[in-house]
Design a protein around this motif. Structure first.
Motif, short mmCIF file in Angstrom:
data_model
loop_
_atom_site.label_atom_id
_atom_site.label_comp_id
_atom_site.label_asym_id
_atom_site.label_seq_id
_atom_site.Cartn_x
_atom_site.Cartn_y
_atom_site.Cartn_z
N HIS A 1 0.84 -1.21 0.00
CA HIS A 1 0.00 0.00 0.00
C HIS A 1 0.87 1.25 0.00
CE1 HIS A 1 -3.62 -2.42 0.83
NE2 HIS A 1 -2.76 -3.18 1.49
N ASN B 1 0.39 4.10 -0.95
CA ASN B 1 -0.30 5.36 -0.66
C ASN B 1 -0.60 5.52 0.84
OD1 ASN B 1 -2.06 3.17 -0.88
ND2 ASN B 1 -3.84 4.52 -1.15
N ASP C 1 -8.03 0.87 -0.01
CA ASP C 1 -7.69 0.81 -1.44
C ASP C 1 -8.86 1.29 -2.29
OD1 ASP C 1 -5.18 -0.07 -1.02
OD2 ASP C 1 -5.58 -2.19 -1.48
N ASP C 2 -10.06 0.81 -1.96
CA ASP C 2 -11.27 1.23 -2.70
C ASP C 2 -11.46 2.74 -2.58
OD1 ASP C 2 -11.69 -1.38 -3.31
OD2 ASP C 2 -13.33 -1.69 -1.88
N ARG D 1 -9.23 4.51 -4.92
CA ARG D 1 -9.70 4.45 -6.32
C ARG D 1 -10.93 5.34 -6.53
NH1 ARG D 1 -7.93 -0.85 -6.08
NH2 ARG D 1 -9.83 -1.49 -5.01
#
Ligand code: PMP
Length: 389
Positions: free
Chosen positions: A291, A293, A380-381, A384
């Motif tokens: 990850h 980010n 993560d979603d 996005r």
């Protein structure tokens, strides 16, 4: 922790704000409401209530490694902290109008110190500074250097509520006591109690504050340890309960609940620590591997119960509500500084833009690794869905 039977599968990662009451706590409360007597009454109902208070006092003082005479019940750690700080100032402040405190305290320590400063006390706030790994940490000598014959109190938390950073309390207090035996030492151990070892003698603490609702008991109950021989003037006068130190009819259900939680948690402190350490290490390693980010703000050696992470390009409040829609409960920074920007992350060297993207993931022993995976997938979603908009 997945709570079934309430029509929801919530994932609760906000345990530094408050914890779910355990079954033993609910049972203790229910029983104390049946035996509803006033502990000061001389008849049997009063005696039963008194016995519940004494039993809880024995359990909690035992957990702190102190005698039951040295533990006083309060309405929570906010009151415990205020009592310790104003008590020290009222008893020694005329001769010793100086306080040494860390720069990352909870408002219930920081604010009383500021009030005393306005009243003429000198308050020295000790800041963390960079170690050889470039991490901002507290050095014991920075506290010790500031303490002199005019210092009535050194107060510092054991575990920080926003990052989990563990402060060198035992070393500071040991060195302070050696050089200035009359200076009082107080530790806010709220985020450490029943999670990390908290023993009054090992910490060299004259006073320790603890809170019920952070250890799976209920809100509105706390404890203050005051070492035998330390005479703090009372702040609350009345019927003389708590051996005259803190008047007011004891809340037997809350006290019994606190005792029941500590009794239950005492049995498996190491086991719970190991489980939560594994969760924290898992979160940290997954972030590092997969990850890019997400950043881990908590320093090395922090309590595994409190994990501060930052999700680049997203604001914490937006994330918090995004996660809430999936029934994942986290906190942005500290729950206690609601609406008010906390300076604590900055103190630990987290830049402003990352502080605005910070989430606090605070575990309890009830959390499981699949819940960490669900959180990471949701983040993560969020990356996005929200960043592209
Ligand atoms: N100190 C610390 C470090 C805390 O995290 C909290 C609770 N957020 C308190 C003190 C205050 O405790 P209480 O809620 O029992 O007043």
């Amino acid at each position: 922790m997945i709570i079934f039977g309430k029509g929801q599968n919530m994932i609760y990662f906000d345990n530094a704000a408050t914890t779910a009451p355990i079954e033993q706590v609910k049972k203790a409360v229910a029983e104390a409401m049946e035996d509803f007597g006033n502990p000061s009454s001389l008849h049997g109902l009063g005696l039963t209530a008194q016995q519940k208070v004494s039993y809880a006092r024995k359990i909690i003082s035992g957990a702190l490694g102190v005698t039951d005479q040295e533990l006083f019940f309060t309405s929570g750690a906010t009151e415990s902290n205020n009592t310790a700080i104003f008590g020290a100032a009222n008893s020694l402040g005329k001769r010793k109008p100086k306080i040494v405190v860390s720069s990352v305290e909870h408002p219930s320590v920081a604010e009383p110190c500021s009030v005393l400063e306005e009243r003429g006390f000198e308050v020295v706030r000790v800041h963390p500074r960079e170690n050889e790994h470039g991490e901002r940490v507290f050095f014991a000598e920075d506290f010790v250097r500031e303490v002199d014959d005019r210092t009535c109190l050194v107060t510092m938390m054991l575990c920080n509520n926003e990052t989990g950073a563990v402060l060198p309390v035992a070393e500071v207090f040991r060195r302070v006591k050696k050089l200035h035996p009359d200076t009082l030492t107080h530790c806010d151990a709220v985020q450490a109690f029943m999670k990390l070892p908290v023993k009054a003698k090992k910490l060299n603490a004259d006073m320790i504050s603890v809170s019920g609702h952070k250890v799976h008991a209920l809100k509105g109950i706390g404890g203050l340890y005051v070492r035998k021989g330390v005479h703090l003037p009372s702040l609350v006068f009345g019927g003389g309960q708590e051996r005259g130190f803190r008047s007011g009819t004891e809340s037997v259900p809350l006290i019994a609940a606190f005792g029941a939680a500590v009794e239950q948690l005492s049995a498996n402190l190491d086991e719970r620590y190991k489980h939560v350490s594994e969760l924290s290490s898992y979160l940290r390693s997954q972030i590092a591997e997969a990850h890019p980010n997400i950043l881990f703000n908590s320093p090395d050696g922090a309590s595994p119960y409190v994990n501060s992470i930052a999700v680049k390009w997203l604001r914490s409040e937006v994330l918090l509500h995004y996660l809430e829609k999936r029934e994942i409960y986290v906190s942005s920074g500290s729950a206690c500084s609601k609406g008010k920007k906390s300076s604590v992350l900055g103190e630990f060297g987290v830049p402003d833009e990352l502080a605005d993207s910070t989430l606090r993931i605070s575990f309890s022993y009830m959390n499981q690794v699949n819940e960490v995976n669900t959180l990471l997938a949701a983040l993560d979603d969020a990356g996005r869905e929200l960043v592209s908009k």
